[in-house]
Design a protein around this motif. Structure first.
Motif, mmCIF file in Angstrom:
data_model
loop_
_atom_site.group_PDB
_atom_site.id
_atom_site.type_symbol
_atom_site.label_atom_id
_atom_site.label_comp_id
_atom_site.label_asym_id
_atom_site.label_seq_id
_atom_site.Cartn_x
_atom_site.Cartn_y
_atom_site.Cartn_z
ATOM 1 N N UNK A 26 -0.494 34.371 30.538
ATOM 2 C CA UNK A 26 0.586 34.078 29.605
ATOM 3 C C UNK A 26 0.122 32.972 28.662
ATOM 4 N N UNK A 27 0.320 33.207 27.375
ATOM 5 C CA UNK A 27 -0.032 32.243 26.343
ATOM 6 C C UNK A 27 1.227 31.846 25.593
ATOM 7 N N UNK A 28 1.701 30.612 25.797
ATOM 8 C CA UNK A 28 2.805 30.090 24.996
ATOM 9 C C UNK A 28 2.201 29.566 23.695
ATOM 10 N N UNK A 29 2.635 30.138 22.575
ATOM 11 C CA UNK A 29 2.030 29.820 21.292
ATOM 12 C C UNK A 29 3.073 29.922 20.180
ATOM 13 N N UNK A 30 2.682 29.508 18.991
ATOM 14 C CA UNK A 30 3.475 29.800 17.792
ATOM 15 C C UNK A 30 2.538 29.823 16.590
ATOM 16 N N UNK A 31 3.018 30.451 15.545
ATOM 17 C CA UNK A 31 2.197 30.808 14.388
ATOM 18 C C UNK A 31 1.570 29.608 13.668
ATOM 19 N N UNK A 32 2.288 28.534 13.479
ATOM 20 C CA UNK A 32 1.751 27.412 12.703
ATOM 21 C C UNK A 32 1.009 26.381 13.561
ATOM 22 N N UNK A 33 0.701 26.719 14.777
ATOM 23 C CA UNK A 33 -0.051 25.847 15.686
ATOM 24 C C UNK A 33 -1.533 26.188 15.555
ATOM 25 N N UNK A 34 -2.327 25.274 14.991
ATOM 26 C CA UNK A 34 -3.742 25.548 14.738
ATOM 27 C C UNK A 34 -4.525 25.870 16.020
ATOM 28 N N UNK A 35 -4.418 25.049 17.081
ATOM 29 C CA UNK A 35 -5.152 25.404 18.308
ATOM 30 C C UNK A 35 -4.709 26.760 18.890
ATOM 31 N N UNK A 36 -3.425 27.107 18.695
ATOM 32 C CA UNK A 36 -2.938 28.417 19.164
ATOM 33 C C UNK A 36 -3.680 29.539 18.447
ATOM 34 N N UNK A 37 -3.889 29.373 17.152
ATOM 35 C CA UNK A 37 -4.571 30.402 16.367
ATOM 36 C C UNK A 37 -6.048 30.500 16.750
ATOM 37 N N UNK A 93 10.531 25.352 28.480
ATOM 38 C CA UNK A 93 11.017 24.236 29.289
ATOM 39 C C UNK A 93 10.928 24.565 30.769
ATOM 40 N N UNK A 94 11.286 25.798 31.150
ATOM 41 C CA UNK A 94 11.218 26.210 32.554
ATOM 42 C C UNK A 94 9.776 26.182 33.065
ATOM 43 N N UNK A 95 8.826 26.418 32.172
ATOM 44 C CA UNK A 95 7.406 26.395 32.530
ATOM 45 C C UNK A 95 6.770 25.016 32.309
ATOM 46 N N UNK A 96 7.570 24.030 31.951
ATOM 47 C CA UNK A 96 7.110 22.657 31.716
ATOM 48 C C UNK A 96 6.011 22.599 30.665
ATOM 49 N N UNK A 97 6.176 23.375 29.603
ATOM 50 C CA UNK A 97 5.210 23.368 28.507
ATOM 51 C C UNK A 97 5.378 22.056 27.746
ATOM 52 N N UNK A 98 4.289 21.292 27.641
ATOM 53 C CA UNK A 98 4.345 19.999 26.951
ATOM 54 C C UNK A 98 3.513 19.999 25.675
ATOM 55 N N UNK A 99 2.765 21.072 25.426
ATOM 56 C CA UNK A 99 1.951 21.190 24.230
ATOM 57 C C UNK A 99 1.563 22.644 24.037
ATOM 58 N N UNK A 100 1.036 22.939 22.867
ATOM 59 C CA UNK A 100 0.686 24.334 22.555
ATOM 60 C C UNK A 100 -0.760 24.433 22.126
ATOM 61 N N UNK A 101 -1.438 25.502 22.503
ATOM 62 C CA UNK A 101 -0.961 26.541 23.418
ATOM 63 C C UNK A 101 -0.962 26.032 24.852
ATOM 64 N N UNK A 102 -0.135 26.625 25.675
ATOM 65 C CA UNK A 102 -0.200 26.423 27.117
ATOM 66 C C UNK A 102 -0.446 27.789 27.730
ATOM 67 N N UNK A 103 -1.466 27.845 28.575
ATOM 68 C CA UNK A 103 -1.883 29.095 29.215
ATOM 69 C C UNK A 103 -1.591 29.039 30.703
ATOM 70 N N UNK A 104 -1.047 30.122 31.208
ATOM 71 C CA UNK A 104 -0.823 30.281 32.647
ATOM 72 C C UNK A 104 -1.487 31.577 33.087
#
Length: 135
Positions: A26-37, A93-104
């Protein structure tokens, strides 16, 4: 791992419980996040290499919308073919994501076997090793 049932960019409902028996990245990401891209091509390579062996790569975007942000076109232009789901901000929040991307990485039994926040040069190599150990 906390359960969820979300809608994909192609309007299919995907339920985490239906993925039991598969290794799920699982990759928590969003479009304008440079490290996510930066992570997208690596995740696509892992998807292509291990999909037939039971790996399911799932992107979860809690910020962008399909229509307003043209997320589908954006990912298609980047060659992303794995499943991407849209969620609200409560799931990270349920996955305690504190930054992006967060990989599980979740094992076939649904338990989290690996977690990483951020993306760096060694991320793909690390993920591949852990995927191979858990397939």
């Amino acid at each position: 791992a906390p359960g969820w049932s979300l809608i994909s960019l192609n309007d299919q409902r995907v339920d985490l419980n239906d993925l039991l028996g598969s290794l799920v990245l699982i990759d928590f990401f969003y479009k304008s996040c440079h490290p996510c891209m930066l992570a997208l091509p690596a995740l696509q390579r892992l998807h292509e290499k291990y999909h037939d062996q039971g790996l399911r790569v799932i992107g979860i975007d809690p910020y962008d919308s399909k229509e307003e942000d043209e997320l589908d076109d954006f990912l298609t232009k980047r060659g992303i073919t794995y499943t991407v789901l849209l969620s609200d901000k409560s799931l990270p929040e349920q996955y305690h994501v504190s930054g992006y991307p967060t990989l599980y990485l979740m094992g076939r039994d649904g338990r989290i076997v690996y977690r990483q926040t951020g993306y760096g040069e060694t991320t793909e190599e690390k993920l591949e090793k852990i995927i191979q150990e858990n397939l």
